[in-house]
Design an enzyme around this catalytic site. Structure first.
Site, PDB file in Angstrom:
ATOM      1  N   HIS A 191     -18.005  11.892  16.573  1.00  0.00           N
ATOM      2  CA  HIS A 191     -17.614  13.275  16.296  1.00  0.00           C
ATOM      3  C   HIS A 191     -18.474  13.831  15.182  1.00  0.00           C
ATOM      4  O   HIS A 191     -18.686  13.182  14.167  1.00  0.00           O
ATOM      5  CB  HIS A 191     -16.142  13.349  15.879  1.00  0.00           C
ATOM      6  N   SER A 196      -6.448  16.656  11.445  1.00  0.00           N
ATOM      7  CA  SER A 196      -6.728  17.493  12.614  1.00  0.00           C
ATOM      8  C   SER A 196      -7.830  16.861  13.470  1.00  0.00           C
ATOM      9  O   SER A 196      -7.683  16.701  14.689  1.00  0.00           O
ATOM     10  CB  SER A 196      -7.136  18.893  12.123  1.00  0.00           C
ATOM     11  N   ARG A 225      -3.083  27.879   9.852  1.00  0.00           N
ATOM     12  CA  ARG A 225      -3.908  27.614   8.661  1.00  0.00           C
ATOM     13  C   ARG A 225      -4.958  28.699   8.485  1.00  0.00           C
ATOM     14  O   ARG A 225      -5.286  29.106   7.370  1.00  0.00           O
ATOM     15  CB  ARG A 225      -4.578  26.241   8.790  1.00  0.00           C
ATOM     16  N   LYS A 260      -7.346  14.581  17.309  1.00  0.00           N
ATOM     17  CA  LYS A 260      -7.988  14.951  18.580  1.00  0.00           C
ATOM     18  C   LYS A 260      -8.789  13.790  19.167  1.00  0.00           C
ATOM     19  O   LYS A 260      -8.814  13.585  20.379  1.00  0.00           O
ATOM     20  CB  LYS A 260      -8.883  16.185  18.366  1.00  0.00           C
ATOM     21  N   ASP A 268      -1.674  20.423  16.633  1.00  0.00           N
ATOM     22  CA  ASP A 268      -2.889  20.794  15.901  1.00  0.00           C
ATOM     23  C   ASP A 268      -3.330  22.215  16.253  1.00  0.00           C
ATOM     24  O   ASP A 268      -3.724  22.972  15.378  1.00  0.00           O
ATOM     25  CB  ASP A 268      -4.023  19.792  16.208  1.00  0.00           C
TER      26      ASP A 268
HETATM   27  N1  URA Z   1     -12.294  21.041  12.508  1.00  0.00           N
HETATM   28  C1  URA Z   1     -11.132  20.608  13.017  1.00  0.00           C
HETATM   29  O1  URA Z   1     -11.070  20.126  14.140  1.00  0.00           O
HETATM   30  N2  URA Z   1     -10.010  20.740  12.284  1.00  0.00           N
HETATM   31  C2  URA Z   1     -10.016  21.261  11.061  1.00  0.00           C
HETATM   32  O2  URA Z   1      -8.979  21.343  10.451  1.00  0.00           O
HETATM   33  C3  URA Z   1     -11.235  21.720  10.538  1.00  0.00           C
HETATM   34  C4  URA Z   1     -12.375  21.578  11.287  1.00  0.00           C
END
Ligand code: URA
Ligand code: CA
Length: 433
Positions: free
Chosen positions: A82, A183, A168, A187, A161
């Protein structure tokens, strides 16, 4: 349990239990906890922080808020990579066939680009016929057969999320390390990763502008990985200038092919070797970095990584011929050179602003609904530290309109030239495990 008590506990800097964190995530996902309580709670986390254990609970509560991709039918350790997002970052297109050719199964779920950063799916769609609409069972079969498949975000992954991220965004709580770390990790875990290699970018073009912040984020994510039993490591890499030379979808596919051929830009090639090494080690296909680099260089040299890339494209409907003949990729009507107006050295190339210039040209989206032009983009001819003469080309703009005044103005403004040669930026700041 009452949400007001959980908020108060975090507000006062206390440590939350797994039950309290799960209570919040489940309640917020199903709508029994309101936006105003969630907002107050997020702000409490922003100011009071969370320890590694709490971040692990938060991550897993978000993973469990929706579907999870089951990759257990794929043999071997599934290692996902990632990147926290950058400009001209073509690494996934290169790394996926590279590590797959060394035997690590790559079952990748990828996203689209937004704002100044690009997305792997958009880049792949620059290849005629390529599609990501494959079922989960086809996906698993293809990874077992070829070691490589890519799908788009499907199913109802981490709905908590999604909802929290939107909240947020409007409550000034995006840039909180425990919230970002959980977050991202949620994922990756929901997408089925056994092990995770993170490329945390730092610099102008990155989410984390300073190396201190990038390190803190990386540290948090590595700690979450330990908490939840997913082997995780992080590489802190430079995004003070775009990666490689090409920015734009088809242009980056060509750059990826060049790199798989062993003729890629130095920085992009090196980053792929560093990340690829970590992936081979995590996938238990290499014993150390030296062994890993040897294997990665071997599959570049003997052409097997590129051959695997062609097979993967063909399996998902894409034209494999582009690998031998990148001229078949979509091409913009005009290629216009942008020339330097002074003599000196390139001291700064503001990655985010150059990313915005490419986006405005049509290579990226300002909003999720925008259409993009797969052919257009920018190919830099210089990088930080290079000498440049007045009148010399610093970039080539690939455009479908003849008028590139705006792009030219942005490039000349955000590529800085001075009389003194600067130090070239370091590419890799740290590897954290
Ligand atoms: N990228 C994400 O996937 N989540 C965040 O909170 C910030 C950047
Ligand atoms: Ca690039």
């Amino acid at each position: 349990m009452r949400m007001v008590d959980v908020i108060q506990k975090k507000r006062d800097g206390e440590t939350l239990s797994e039950e309290e964190i799960r209570f919040f995530i489940n309640g917020y996902t199903d709508g029994t906890i309101s936006d105003y309580q969630a907002s107050a709670f997020l702000m409490a986390i922003y100011f009071s922080d969370m320890n590694a254990e709490e971040q692990g609970y938060l991550t897993m509560a978000m993973v469990n808020s929706g579907d999870q991709i089951d990759l257990s039918a794929i043999e071997g350790i599934k290692v996902d990579k990632h990147s926290t997002g950058g400009v001209g970052d073509t690494t996934t297109l290169i790394l996926a066939p590279l590590v797959a050719a060394c035997g690590v199964p790559v079952a990748k779920m990828s996203g689209r680009g937004l704002g100044h950063t690009g997305g792997t799916l958009d880049k792949l769609e620059a290849i005629e016929g390529f599609h990501i609409e494959i079922s989960e069972s086809e996906f698993v079969k293809q990874v077992n057969d070829l070691k490589l498949a890519v799908i788009g975000q499907s199913g109802n992954l981490t709905p908590a999320d999604k909802k929290l991220y939107a909240l947020r965004d409007v409550t000034a709580t995006v840039d909180s390390i425990p919230l970002i770390a959980s977050s991202i990790m949620s994922k990756k875990i929901a997408a089925g990763a056994d092990a995770i290699v993170l490329d945390v970018k730092t610099g102008d073009g990155a989410f984390m502008k300073t190396t201190e912040d990038a390190e803190a984020l990386a540290q948090s994510m590595v700690a979450i990985g330990k908490e939840v039993g997913r082997n995780t490591m992080a590489v802190i890499s430079d995004m003070s200038q775009p990666l490689g030379y090409a920015i734009g979808n088809a242009l980056e596919v060509k750059e990826a092919i060049d790199t798989l051929n062993g003729n890629g830009p130095e920085d992009l090639t090196e980053l792929c070797l560093v990340l690829g090494s970590e992936m081979l080690i995590a996938g238990e296909k290499a014993k150390d970095t030296k062994d890993a680099r040897k294997q990665l260089n071997a599959v570049i040299k003997d052409g097997s990584a590129l051959e695997l890339f062609a097979k993967f494209l063909e399996a998902q409907g894409g034209n494999p011929e582009i690998v031998k003949n990148p001229e078949l990729l979509p091409k913009a009507a005009y290629q216009i050179e942008v020339k330097s107006t002074t003599t000196g050295f390139i001291t700064k190339m503001e990655a985010d602003e150059i990313g915005v210039a490419a986006m405005l040209l049509g290579a990226g989206r300002a909003t999720k609904e925008d259409d993009i032009d797969l052919a257009v983009g920018i190919v830099l001819k210089k990088k930080i530290g290079d000498a440049v003469k007045s009148g010399e080309t610093i970039a080539v703009v690939h455009s479908n309109t003849e008028n590139i005044l705006q792009t030219e103005r942005l490039l000349l403004k955000h590529i800085h030239i001075s009389q003194h040669a600067p130090k070239r930026p370091k590419l890799i700041y740290k590897v954290m495990k």
